[in-house]
Write a protein that holds these residues in place. Structure first.
Motif, PDB file in Angstrom:
ATOM      1  N   ASP A 222       0.838  -1.193   0.000  1.00 17.23           N
ATOM      2  CA  ASP A 222       0.000   0.000   0.000  1.00 17.23           C
ATOM      3  C   ASP A 222       0.874   1.245   0.000  1.00 17.23           C
ATOM      4  OD1 ASP A 222      -2.329   1.420  -0.097  1.00 17.23           O
ATOM      5  OD2 ASP A 222      -3.185   0.532   1.709  1.00 17.23           O
ATOM      6  N   LEU A 223       0.198   2.397  -0.066  1.00 20.42           N
ATOM      7  CA  LEU A 223       0.865   3.684  -0.102  1.00 20.42           C
ATOM      8  C   LEU A 223       1.334   4.070   1.294  1.00 20.42           C
ATOM      9  CD1 LEU A 223       1.317   5.799  -2.398  1.00 20.42           C
ATOM     10  CD2 LEU A 223      -0.675   6.995  -1.512  1.00 20.42           C
ATOM     11  N   GLY A 224       2.621   4.442   1.403  1.00 28.15           N
ATOM     12  CA  GLY A 224       3.168   4.879   2.677  1.00 28.15           C
ATOM     13  C   GLY A 224       2.920   6.357   2.908  1.00 28.15           C
ATOM     14  N   PRO A 225       3.226   6.856   4.115  1.00 29.13           N
ATOM     15  CA  PRO A 225       2.993   8.275   4.424  1.00 29.13           C
ATOM     16  C   PRO A 225       3.856   9.233   3.605  1.00 29.13           C
ATOM     17  CG  PRO A 225       4.213   7.200   6.181  1.00 29.13           C
ATOM     18  CD  PRO A 225       3.764   6.121   5.266  1.00 29.13           C
ATOM     19  N   ASP A 226       4.899   8.714   2.982  1.00 33.28           N
ATOM     20  CA  ASP A 226       5.758   9.553   2.144  1.00 33.28           C
ATOM     21  C   ASP A 226       5.293   9.593   0.697  1.00 33.28           C
ATOM     22  OD1 ASP A 226       6.344   6.963   1.458  1.00 33.28           O
ATOM     23  OD2 ASP A 226       8.455   7.043   2.048  1.00 33.28           O
ATOM     24  N   GLY A 227       4.163   8.940   0.380  1.00 30.05           N
ATOM     25  CA  GLY A 227       3.655   8.945  -0.987  1.00 30.05           C
ATOM     26  C   GLY A 227       4.211   7.845  -1.856  1.00 30.05           C
ATOM     27  N   LEU A 228       5.019   6.958  -1.287  1.00 31.50           N
ATOM     28  CA  LEU A 228       5.624   5.868  -2.040  1.00 31.50           C
ATOM     29  C   LEU A 228       4.957   4.539  -1.683  1.00 31.50           C
ATOM     30  CD1 LEU A 228       9.354   6.945  -1.593  1.00 31.50           C
ATOM     31  CD2 LEU A 228       7.977   7.188  -3.658  1.00 31.50           C
ATOM     32  N   LEU A 229       4.925   3.634  -2.649  1.00 32.49           N
ATOM     33  CA  LEU A 229       4.290   2.333  -2.467  1.00 32.49           C
ATOM     34  C   LEU A 229       5.249   1.334  -1.834  1.00 32.49           C
ATOM     35  CD1 LEU A 229       2.719   2.336  -5.995  1.00 32.49           C
ATOM     36  CD2 LEU A 229       1.350   2.145  -3.915  1.00 32.49           C
ATOM     37  N   ARG A 230       4.691   0.382  -1.106  1.00 36.66           N
ATOM     38  CA  ARG A 230       5.477  -0.694  -0.520  1.00 36.66           C
ATOM     39  C   ARG A 230       4.982  -2.042  -1.041  1.00 36.66           C
ATOM     40  NH1 ARG A 230       6.802   4.336   1.348  1.00 36.66           N
ATOM     41  NH2 ARG A 230       8.576   4.195   2.782  1.00 36.66           N
ATOM     42  N   TYR A 231       5.918  -2.987  -1.138  1.00 36.49           N
ATOM     43  CA  TYR A 231       5.568  -4.355  -1.508  1.00 36.49           C
ATOM     44  C   TYR A 231       6.293  -5.294  -0.556  1.00 36.49           C
ATOM     45  CZ  TYR A 231       4.192  -8.276  -4.407  1.00 36.49           C
ATOM     46  OH  TYR A 231       3.612  -9.433  -4.857  1.00 36.49           O
ATOM     47  N   ALA A 232       5.548  -6.162   0.089  1.00 32.25           N
ATOM     48  CA  ALA A 232       6.100  -6.998   1.153  1.00 32.25           C
ATOM     49  C   ALA A 232       7.019  -8.085   0.604  1.00 32.25           C
ATOM     50  CB  ALA A 232       4.968  -7.639   1.951  1.00 32.25           C
ATOM     51  N   TRP A 233       8.045  -8.421   1.400  1.00 35.89           N
ATOM     52  CA  TRP A 233       8.851  -9.604   1.121  1.00 35.89           C
ATOM     53  C   TRP A 233       7.945 -10.829   1.002  1.00 35.89           C
ATOM     54  CZ3 TRP A 233      13.242  -9.803   5.370  1.00 35.89           C
ATOM     55  CH2 TRP A 233      14.213  -8.832   5.085  1.00 35.89           C
ATOM     56  N   ARG A 234       8.486 -11.856   0.386  1.00 36.35           N
ATOM     57  CA  ARG A 234       7.852 -13.165   0.516  1.00 36.35           C
ATOM     58  C   ARG A 234       8.417 -13.836   1.771  1.00 36.35           C
ATOM     59  NH1 ARG A 234       7.729 -18.596  -3.268  1.00 36.35           N
ATOM     60  NH2 ARG A 234       6.285 -19.704  -1.880  1.00 36.35           N
ATOM     61  N   GLY A 235       7.549 -14.028   2.757  1.00 34.77           N
ATOM     62  CA  GLY A 235       7.981 -14.628   4.009  1.00 34.77           C
ATOM     63  C   GLY A 235       8.879 -13.692   4.801  1.00 34.77           C
ATOM     64  N   GLU A 236       9.595 -14.247   5.736  1.00 37.66           N
ATOM     65  CA  GLU A 236      10.450 -13.447   6.615  1.00 37.66           C
ATOM     66  C   GLU A 236      11.934 -13.613   6.328  1.00 37.66           C
ATOM     67  OE1 GLU A 236       9.413 -14.376  10.617  1.00 37.66           O
ATOM     68  OE2 GLU A 236       7.351 -13.631  10.446  1.00 37.66           O
ATOM     69  N   ASP A 237      12.274 -14.521   5.436  1.00 39.69           N
ATOM     70  CA  ASP A 237      13.672 -14.797   5.130  1.00 39.69           C
ATOM     71  C   ASP A 237      14.167 -13.847   4.042  1.00 39.69           C
ATOM     72  OD1 ASP A 237      16.166 -15.773   4.559  1.00 39.69           O
ATOM     73  OD2 ASP A 237      15.484 -17.743   3.846  1.00 39.69           O
ATOM     74  N   PRO A 238      15.126 -12.955   4.362  1.00 40.45           N
ATOM     75  CA  PRO A 238      15.613 -12.022   3.332  1.00 40.45           C
ATOM     76  C   PRO A 238      16.296 -12.727   2.169  1.00 40.45           C
ATOM     77  CG  PRO A 238      16.997 -11.934   5.292  1.00 40.45           C
ATOM     78  CD  PRO A 238      15.804 -12.764   5.650  1.00 40.45           C
ATOM     79  N   ASP A 239      16.762 -13.973   2.389  1.00 43.16           N
ATOM     80  CA  ASP A 239      17.455 -14.717   1.338  1.00 43.16           C
ATOM     81  C   ASP A 239      16.550 -15.676   0.582  1.00 43.16           C
ATOM     82  OD1 ASP A 239      19.998 -13.567   1.654  1.00 43.16           O
ATOM     83  OD2 ASP A 239      20.377 -14.792   3.432  1.00 43.16           O
ATOM     84  N   HIS A 240      15.240 -15.555   0.799  1.00 41.28           N
ATOM     85  CA  HIS A 240      14.335 -16.370  -0.010  1.00 41.28           C
ATOM     86  C   HIS A 240      14.576 -16.025  -1.488  1.00 41.28           C
ATOM     87  CE1 HIS A 240      10.691 -17.832  -1.935  1.00 41.28           C
ATOM     88  NE2 HIS A 240      10.452 -18.550  -0.847  1.00 41.28           N
ATOM     89  N   PRO A 241      14.591 -17.008  -2.384  1.00 41.03           N
ATOM     90  CA  PRO A 241      14.885 -16.729  -3.800  1.00 41.03           C
ATOM     91  C   PRO A 241      14.031 -15.619  -4.403  1.00 41.03           C
ATOM     92  CG  PRO A 241      14.877 -19.084  -3.408  1.00 41.03           C
ATOM     93  CD  PRO A 241      14.427 -18.446  -2.126  1.00 41.03           C
ATOM     94  N   ASP A 242      12.757 -15.527  -4.016  1.00 47.23           N
ATOM     95  CA  ASP A 242      11.905 -14.463  -4.563  1.00 47.23           C
ATOM     96  C   ASP A 242      12.370 -13.092  -4.089  1.00 47.23           C
ATOM     97  OD1 ASP A 242      10.434 -16.319  -5.887  1.00 47.23           O
ATOM     98  OD2 ASP A 242       8.657 -16.177  -4.618  1.00 47.23           O
ATOM     99  N   ASN A 243      12.764 -12.983  -2.818  1.00 46.05           N
ATOM    100  CA  ASN A 243      13.267 -11.699  -2.310  1.00 46.05           C
ATOM    101  C   ASN A 243      14.592 -11.342  -2.969  1.00 46.05           C
ATOM    102  OD1 ASN A 243      11.040 -11.527  -0.599  1.00 46.05           O
ATOM    103  ND2 ASN A 243      12.084 -12.628   1.045  1.00 46.05           N
ATOM    104  N   ARG A 244      15.428 -12.345  -3.200  1.00 50.59           N
ATOM    105  CA  ARG A 244      16.692 -12.079  -3.898  1.00 50.59           C
ATOM    106  C   ARG A 244      16.427 -11.618  -5.325  1.00 50.59           C
ATOM    107  NH1 ARG A 244      18.580 -17.172  -1.987  1.00 50.59           N
ATOM    108  NH2 ARG A 244      18.791 -17.846  -4.166  1.00 50.59           N
TER     109      ARG A 244
END
Length: 290
Positions: free
Chosen positions: A67-89
């Motif tokens: 969704d839209l953040g307070p700064d006017g920019l959009l956010r998109y969530a990681w897949r899961g909580e692992d920063p090294d998940h292949p989709d996040n990479r």
């Protein structure tokens, strides 16, 4: 992206998942869209190609936040909580390589229907919140992670993001729900239809949701916005008294005056997508006091 632009009439139309499967490159079928997940990276690419937001009927939360953040920019969530998940990479690689992405935004179910938004870019990552900052080609070169965003720039980002993302998504969601027919007269030519807000999006209650929308032809949209006609909470059309007394040509007589006292001719099938009665009541009060 050129193929998507052609298939969507430069973003005016939505596509089903089956439509999107028609894409081929040099005669070979190529998948453009995730299926079970929100991020798609083909094996032979170095970075992600597309992201996806699934449709949820009004009142139901999406499985992840974008969704839209307070700064006017959009956010998109990681897949899961692992920063090294292949989709996040894969998304991180698109960010580092400054590669454009396609955002398939769900606007309906049964069959699954999507509004492609492109190109979008990843500006930076917010690991503490497990998400990426997404830009619909608005803020690149204007904002950086380390610099505060001034108020006038924030307003610009919000307006442009709404124009490039929220407006086409709102239009497709509303027209799809009304089966591309004008709610007042049932005109079925999509190119002559608008997604009208019951309450303007500048209002606090003017949410970008199908329940705050009506599919209206150009004439009835203009008449609605000008308080020439209103729609009661029980879905009955009312025409202003002075307009009813006016004598003019066939458009006024058949297109406006004869709709007075008639029920809306096209409505969503899904109860959850019906126009919100509270929003209609507020809009109708404004119509009566016009």
């Amino acid at each position: 992206m050129e193929w998507l632009a052609a298939r969507t009439n430069d973003g005016a139309d939505w596509l089903t998942r089956e439509d999107i499967l028609d894409f081929a490159l040099e005669g070979e079928p190529r998948r453009l869209q995730p299926t079970q997940t929100g991020i798609w990276k083909p094996r032979d690419l170095q970075a992600a190609l597309s992201i996806q937001t699934v449709y949820r009927a009004p009142g139901r939360e999406r499985p992840y936040n974008d969704d839209l953040g307070p700064d006017g920019l959009l956010r998109y969530a990681w897949r899961g909580e692992d920063p090294d998940h292949p989709d996040n990479r894969a998304l991180r690689a698109a960010m580092k390589m400054n590669k454009p992405l396609i955002w398939f935004f769900g606007v309906g179910m049964g069959p699954a229907v999507f509004q492609p938004i492109f190109p979008v870019y990843i500006l930076w990552e917010e690991p503490q919140d497990q998400r990426f900052v997404i830009d619909p080609n608005v803020g690149r070169g204007l904002v950086t992670e380390s610099s505060p965003i001034e108020e006038h720039l924030k307003k610009y980002l919000m307006v442009e993001t709404k124009r490039r993302l929220h407006q086409p998504v709102f239009r497709s969601t509303v027209l799809r729900a009304y089966r591309s027919r004008c709610a007042v007269c049932a005109l079925a030519h999509k190119e002559l239809l608008d997604a009208a807000h019951i309450l303007p999006d500048r209002d606090e209650e003017g949410i970008a949701s199908v329940v705050n929308g009506l599919a209206l032809c150009k004439i009835h949209h203009a008449a609605f916005d000008a308080n020439i006609l209103g729609i009661r909470p029980d879905l009955i059309v009312q025409v202003r008294e002075d307009i009813l007394r006016e004598v003019d040509g066939p458009m006024l007589r058949h297109g406006i005056q004869e709709r007075h006292g008639r029920r809306l001719m096209a409505l969503p099938h899904a109860r959850s997508e019906m126009p919100d009665t509270g929003l209609l009541e507020t809009a109708f009060d404004r119509f009566r006091s016009a």
